[in-house]
Motif scaffolding. Structure first.
Motif, PDB file in Angstrom:
ATOM      1  N   SER A   1      31.729 -10.792  51.367  1.00  0.00           N
ATOM      2  CA  SER A   1      32.538 -10.124  52.390  1.00  0.00           C
ATOM      3  C   SER A   1      32.828 -10.993  53.612  1.00  0.00           C
ATOM      4  O   SER A   1      33.772 -10.731  54.358  1.00  0.00           O
ATOM      5  CB  SER A   1      31.841  -8.832  52.839  1.00  0.00           C
ATOM      6  N   ARG A   2      32.042 -12.031  53.829  1.00  0.00           N
ATOM      7  CA  ARG A   2      32.258 -12.879  55.001  1.00  0.00           C
ATOM      8  C   ARG A   2      33.371 -13.909  54.774  1.00  0.00           C
ATOM      9  O   ARG A   2      33.730 -14.633  55.700  1.00  0.00           O
ATOM     10  CB  ARG A   2      30.962 -13.592  55.389  1.00  0.00           C
TER      11      ARG A   2
ATOM     12  N   TYR B   1      36.446 -19.619  55.776  1.00  0.00           N
ATOM     13  CA  TYR B   1      37.743 -19.892  55.168  1.00  0.00           C
ATOM     14  C   TYR B   1      37.535 -20.967  54.112  1.00  0.00           C
ATOM     15  O   TYR B   1      36.867 -21.970  54.364  1.00  0.00           O
ATOM     16  CB  TYR B   1      38.755 -20.354  56.218  1.00  0.00           C
TER      17      TYR B   1
ATOM     18  N   ARG C   1      37.013 -14.674  54.672  1.00  0.00           N
ATOM     19  CA  ARG C   1      38.230 -14.034  55.149  1.00  0.00           C
ATOM     20  C   ARG C   1      39.431 -14.398  54.281  1.00  0.00           C
ATOM     21  O   ARG C   1      40.273 -13.555  53.969  1.00  0.00           O
ATOM     22  CB  ARG C   1      38.485 -14.449  56.604  1.00  0.00           C
ATOM     23  N   ASP C   2      39.532 -15.682  53.864  1.00  0.00           N
ATOM     24  CA  ASP C   2      40.690 -16.101  53.078  1.00  0.00           C
ATOM     25  C   ASP C   2      40.297 -17.252  52.159  1.00  0.00           C
ATOM     26  O   ASP C   2      39.382 -18.030  52.468  1.00  0.00           O
ATOM     27  CB  ASP C   2      41.828 -16.524  53.997  1.00  0.00           C
TER      28      ASP C   2
ATOM     29  N   TYR D   1      45.049 -18.431  61.818  1.00  0.00           N
ATOM     30  CA  TYR D   1      43.694 -18.344  61.271  1.00  0.00           C
ATOM     31  C   TYR D   1      42.794 -17.442  62.111  1.00  0.00           C
ATOM     32  O   TYR D   1      41.579 -17.400  61.896  1.00  0.00           O
ATOM     33  CB  TYR D   1      43.066 -19.741  61.165  1.00  0.00           C
ATOM     34  N   GLY D   2      43.359 -16.745  63.071  1.00  0.00           N
ATOM     35  CA  GLY D   2      42.560 -15.873  63.915  1.00  0.00           C
ATOM     36  C   GLY D   2      42.017 -16.599  65.136  1.00  0.00           C
ATOM     37  O   GLY D   2      42.406 -17.723  65.443  1.00  0.00           O
TER      38      GLY D   2
ATOM     39  N   ARG E   1      36.520 -12.869  47.694  1.00  0.00           N
ATOM     40  CA  ARG E   1      36.524 -12.018  48.885  1.00  0.00           C
ATOM     41  C   ARG E   1      35.796 -10.698  48.640  1.00  0.00           C
ATOM     42  O   ARG E   1      35.178 -10.138  49.550  1.00  0.00           O
ATOM     43  CB  ARG E   1      37.967 -11.740  49.318  1.00  0.00           C
TER      44      ARG E   1
ATOM     45  N   TYR F   1      33.389 -15.400  60.097  1.00  0.00           N
ATOM     46  CA  TYR F   1      33.949 -15.506  58.755  1.00  0.00           C
ATOM     47  C   TYR F   1      34.063 -16.946  58.259  1.00  0.00           C
ATOM     48  O   TYR F   1      34.011 -17.903  59.038  1.00  0.00           O
ATOM     49  CB  TYR F   1      35.328 -14.845  58.709  1.00  0.00           C
TER      50      TYR F   1
ATOM     51  N   GLY G   1      38.521 -16.848  65.797  1.00  0.00           N
ATOM     52  CA  GLY G   1      37.075 -16.948  65.601  1.00  0.00           C
ATOM     53  C   GLY G   1      36.424 -18.101  66.334  1.00  0.00           C
ATOM     54  O   GLY G   1      35.233 -18.046  66.665  1.00  0.00           O
TER      55      GLY G   1
ATOM     56  N   ARG H   1      34.051  -7.244  62.706  1.00  0.00           N
ATOM     57  CA  ARG H   1      33.982  -5.829  62.398  1.00  0.00           C
ATOM     58  C   ARG H   1      33.654  -5.043  63.655  1.00  0.00           C
ATOM     59  O   ARG H   1      32.902  -5.508  64.517  1.00  0.00           O
ATOM     60  CB  ARG H   1      32.899  -5.594  61.341  1.00  0.00           C
TER      61      ARG H   1
END
Length: 305
Positions: free
Chosen positions: A278-279, A246, A281-282, A73-74, A274, A244, A76, A2
């Motif tokens: 909030s943490r 997964y 992601r998927d 997957y980003g 989700r 986050y 991170g 964020r």
């Protein structure tokens, strides 16, 4: 990541970077002209802090980048990777300090100048204040990289304190106690090495996709179980990627329902998890038939038998 989390993380990192640059210069000059090997070693440890802050900065920026074709997957994992590199730097700095101190103990050298003690005490106060500020930010944004950077500040404060004690002994004891600051440097290096290992382990755990705390998994299972149409959560695998989580999940539903309805339930589970956590992601949801609900033909067959 964020925007507010990235901003706070980078702010803490940059403040530490500026402070380390000033302290490194001051301690290195004071150590050279004040004949203090412990202070020079402390300056090297502060120099390692500068490199660690730069690594953390890049790790945070890369981790905040959105997912792309090559990294679906980003990014991170850049955070724990940066934490692992910084922890390794701590271990290397500790090794260098020990080697240099052992070499200097056996060699005759001048006693350190009194002003070096003042430099070290000021350094201890600044580094301890930095540690508390950066650690508070790290806990707030839940960043392993920023947390490692905070403990790097604490390690620097410890080396400065140990060097101050060694210089005090050398000044008070006089002739024959000149090597006291080298002994203090070795003690401080041992503490730094311990901190480095303590910070390296959780970073490696995250890189190896070690499961998070049981409370996190149980919370996700509980949310999924309360979703309408879900009979039971058969499997729930969670891994952490930077800030986050997964999730891979197997849920059991009524085997008589249509494929369309089972598909809708899977989406409901994903959306609900989700939304309430909030943490996350998927969520990848695999639907399985519930073994507790028998088909009508099975019941008729059982009665006939």
């Amino acid at each position: 990541m964020r925007p507010s989390r990235l901003t706070r993380s980078l702010r803490a990192t940059f403040i530490g970077l500026i402070a380390n640059a000033v302290l490194t210069s001051a301690k290195l000059l004071a150590g050279i002209f004040g004949h203090s090997h412990a202070l020079v070693a402390d300056a090297v440890e502060s120099l390692a802090d500068i490199f660690s802050s730069l690594i953390v900065w890049r790790g945070l920026v890369v981790a905040a980048a959105p997912a792309d074709e090559d990294h679906p997957y980003g990014h991170g994992k850049a955070e724990p990777l940066a934490a692992a590199v910084v922890a390794t730097l701590l271990l290397l700095a500790a090794g260098w300090i020990i080697i240099q101190a052992v070499r200097e103990i056996a060699q005759p050298h001048l006693a350190p100048a009194p002003f070096t003690l003042i430099v070290l005490l000021v350094s201890v106060l600044i580094k301890e204040a930095l540690f508390r500020f950066v650690l508070r930010e790290a806990i707030s944004v839940e960043s392993s990289a920023v947390k490692t950077d905070a403990w790097h500040h604490r390690s620097d404060a410890i080396t400065s304190l140990a060097a101050a004690i060694g210089i005090s002994v050398a000044l008070i004891g006089g002739k024959g106690y000149q090597s006291a600051d080298d002994v203090a440097a070795i003690v401080a290096a041992a503490i730094i090495a311990w901190n480095g290992w303590r910070l390296l382990r959780p970073a490696l755990d995250e890189l190896m996709d070690t499961a998070p705390a049981p409370e996190v998994i149980e919370r996700i299972r509980r949310i999924a179980t309360t979703t309408k149409g879900v009979d039971r959560v058969e499997k729930c695998i969670v891994r952490k990627m930077g800030y986050y989580f997964y999730v891979d999940m197997h849920v059991e539903v009524d085997p008589q329902m249509s494929v369309q309805r089972a598909h809708e339930i899977a989406h409901d589970v994903k959306d609900k998890v989700r939304e309430k956590f909030s943490r996350v992601r998927d969520v990848l949801v695999h639907v399985e038939p519930s073994p507790e609900i028998r088909k009508p033909n099975d019941k008729i067959r059982k009665k006939s038998e």
